[in-house]
Design a protein around this motif. Structure first.
Motif, PDB file in Angstrom:
ATOM      1  N   ASP A  36     -63.832 -53.702 -41.286  1.00  0.00           N
ATOM      2  CA  ASP A  36     -65.063 -53.589 -40.509  1.00  0.00           C
ATOM      3  C   ASP A  36     -65.041 -54.507 -39.281  1.00  0.00           C
ATOM      4  O   ASP A  36     -65.483 -54.130 -38.198  1.00  0.00           O
ATOM      5  CB  ASP A  36     -66.277 -53.933 -41.377  1.00  0.00           C
ATOM      6  N   SER A  93     -73.231 -55.910 -48.861  1.00  0.00           N
ATOM      7  CA  SER A  93     -72.645 -54.564 -48.844  1.00  0.00           C
ATOM      8  C   SER A  93     -73.563 -53.576 -48.126  1.00  0.00           C
ATOM      9  O   SER A  93     -73.108 -52.731 -47.345  1.00  0.00           O
ATOM     10  CB  SER A  93     -72.385 -54.085 -50.275  1.00  0.00           C
ATOM     11  N   THR A  97     -72.727 -51.651 -44.569  1.00  0.00           N
ATOM     12  CA  THR A  97     -72.793 -50.188 -44.507  1.00  0.00           C
ATOM     13  C   THR A  97     -73.759 -49.732 -43.414  1.00  0.00           C
ATOM     14  O   THR A  97     -73.458 -48.826 -42.629  1.00  0.00           O
ATOM     15  CB  THR A  97     -73.240 -49.625 -45.864  1.00  0.00           C
ATOM     16  N   THR A 119     -73.262 -55.373 -38.944  1.00  0.00           N
ATOM     17  CA  THR A 119     -72.023 -55.356 -39.741  1.00  0.00           C
ATOM     18  C   THR A 119     -71.528 -56.761 -39.999  1.00  0.00           C
ATOM     19  O   THR A 119     -71.179 -57.126 -41.127  1.00  0.00           O
ATOM     20  CB  THR A 119     -70.933 -54.544 -39.021  1.00  0.00           C
ATOM     21  N   LEU A 182     -67.963 -46.557 -42.773  1.00  0.00           N
ATOM     22  CA  LEU A 182     -69.275 -46.279 -43.356  1.00  0.00           C
ATOM     23  C   LEU A 182     -69.140 -45.756 -44.781  1.00  0.00           C
ATOM     24  O   LEU A 182     -69.779 -46.267 -45.716  1.00  0.00           O
ATOM     25  CB  LEU A 182     -70.013 -45.268 -42.477  1.00  0.00           C
ATOM     26  N   THR A 185     -67.340 -48.487 -47.171  1.00  0.00           N
ATOM     27  CA  THR A 185     -68.217 -49.605 -47.505  1.00  0.00           C
ATOM     28  C   THR A 185     -69.395 -49.127 -48.345  1.00  0.00           C
ATOM     29  O   THR A 185     -69.821 -49.806 -49.298  1.00  0.00           O
ATOM     30  CB  THR A 185     -68.724 -50.290 -46.223  1.00  0.00           C
ATOM     31  N   GLY A 186     -69.936 -47.956 -48.003  1.00  0.00           N
ATOM     32  CA  GLY A 186     -71.037 -47.404 -48.789  1.00  0.00           C
ATOM     33  C   GLY A 186     -70.634 -47.127 -50.222  1.00  0.00           C
ATOM     34  O   GLY A 186     -71.427 -47.336 -51.161  1.00  0.00           O
TER      35      GLY A 186
END
Length: 465
Positions: A36, A93, A97, A119, A182, A185-186
């Protein structure tokens, strides 16, 4: 089990499945954090083209995530003291995301900046929360290994991202890289809910209704016997030291020098990290070279951290070694600026430079704590690293300022080599402070203690150690 032995039993016992799940998912989160944070570096040529950003605006994009990390580590992560470490990990988290979602949907520069800051806030929060969880749930046998992987997580995320997402970005554009981040991480949000436990000491210290039941549930998940009462956590809490202690007397000069030295290093380090891929892509006219360059940059970084750890394991002169590493880094930065323009092995040049840049980071983490006596060591270290990291925010933006004004790129790299040299000089000066009267006092104290022990030895039976 005696309540007084619970925490020691965790440190000396075997690792359970629950503990290993926490380690694996925690490390996965750190690697994704690395992706990220680094995404804006290897996607920068595509971002600049897609949003028609000026060099200065692109510099702000590089600084955005670092601003967010300062916010996350300094303002959001401390909420874990009130709401729990697991809460911090989940919140981190979610923020990471959300930041990737905002970034992926950005049509203008301002929205992209907001996304990068969010982020970074998530990443900063996660880095702090996971470190605390590891410190409690990893036993002594595996702790050094796990924390080594923790330290390598960010460069590993850069490496995997540049290798896996790089080709996708080249084919589908810069938004594809953010969409990958996205979804990845999601997907870790439910993993975090499943695998990251609450801090044992937080549960024990909360003394809330149901805390004992919750504490025993954690022990059971680690296959440890339940306890009849919550353990006393007062022995685990370190006494708070006023911040003023690290700015008092002889500590003032040490703290200020350490902050400035680390600030200068961070400015040069993050300038190089953010701008090198974009610079080479512009010189070659090939945007696809940016992910490849960041791959090699990450490999060099991993090698640098590993080699530094081995070389300095028994070294006494860490200040001089780190200063030498910084001087080589400065030379490598300048040579890369020239090599990229001439297209003469620029990737190899930066890869070698990254070995020393990353070793320099490890060096600061090793030498800064040595500036302070034990009682103020954590406070001093936190202030130096926290304030000095602002240099990482300044570096990319200042580079954009120079490029915006058409300063020759080769000159800019040499200009940023100057802070690296100054940082090395200050490290040598700090060694002189550290090796002054306070060390003489420590050695004298050790000699007296040793003499006292030797005087007592004839009266004691010989022991095998």
């Amino acid at each position: 089990m005696s309540t007084t032995n619970v925490f020691e039993a965790v440190k000396t016992g075997r690792m359970s499945g629950m503990q290993w799940r926490a380690v694996i998912v925690g490390l996965l989160l750190i690697v994704l954090d690395g992706y990220d944070i680094a995404l804006a570096s290897f996607a920068s040529p595509y971002i600049a083209q897609g949003l028609r950003l000026t060099p200065q605006e692109l510099g702000y994009v590089g600084s955005g995530a670092l601003v967010g990390m300062c916010i996350g580590a300094g303002l959001i992560a401390p909420l874990g003291d009130k709401y729990g470490r697991r809460f911090s990990a989940i919140l981190g988290s979610v923020l990471a995301t959300a930041g990737m979602a905002v970034s992926a949907s950005a049509d203008v520069f301002e929205v992209l900046i907001v996304g990068r800051v969010i982020t970074g806030a998530g990443v900063g929060t996660l880095l702090a929360a996971i470190a605390v969880i590891f410190s409690e749930y990893v036993n002594r046998k595996f702790y050094a290994l796990v924390m080594g992987l923790y330290a390598a997580g960010v460069p590993l995320g850069t490496l995997f991202g540049s290798q896996l997402a790089g080709p996708v970005i080249a084919e589908h554009g810069w938004r594809a890289g953010f969409l990958i981040g996205l979804f990845a991480t999601g997907a870790c949000i439910p993993l975090t809910l499943w695998a990251i436990p609450e801090s044992l000491s937080f549960v024990a210290g909360s003394r809330k209704p149901g805390a004992l039941k919750r504490f025993n549930k954690l022990l059971t998940s680690m296959r440890m016997p339940a306890v009849d009462a919550l353990p006393d956590t007062s022995s685990l809490a370190k006494p708070k030291v006023p911040v003023s202690e690290v700015f008092r007397g002889s500590m003032l000069v040490r703290t200020l020098m350490a902050i400035v030295s680390y600030f200068l290093f961070m400015a040069a380090f993050y300038f190089t990290t953010h701008w090198s891929a974009k610079y080479l892509a512009d010189v070659t006219g090939d945007h696809s070279i940016a992910p490849h360059l960041m791959t090699m940059y990450s490999v060099g970084g991993l090698i640098g951290v590993a080699v530094f750890a081995v070389v300095t394991a028994r070294a006494a002169n860490l200040y001089l070694i780190t200063a030498g590493v910084l001087l080589v880094s400065a030379l490598g930065m300048g040579l890369y600026g020239m090599a990229a323009t001439a297209q003469t092995l620029p990737v190899l040049t930066l890869s070698v430079a990254s070995v020393f840049l990353s070793a320099g980071t490890a060096g600061f983490y090793a030498v800064v704590p040595r500036l302070y006596p034990e009682k103020i060591r954590s406070t001093g270290y936190g202030i130096v690293i926290g304030v000095g990291r602002i240099g990482g925010v300044v570096g990319p933006s200042l580079g954009g300022f120079f490029f915006q004004r058409n300063v020759d790129e080769r000159l800019v790299y040499w200009l940023f080599a100057i802070p690296m040299v100054l940082s090395a000089v200050m490290l040598v000066a700090m060694r002189g402070l550290r090796d002054g009267q306070d060390l003489a006092d420590e050695e004298a104290g050790a000699t007296m203690a040793g003499g006292a022990r030797r005087a007592e030895e004839p009266e004691k039976p010989t022991a095998l150690v």
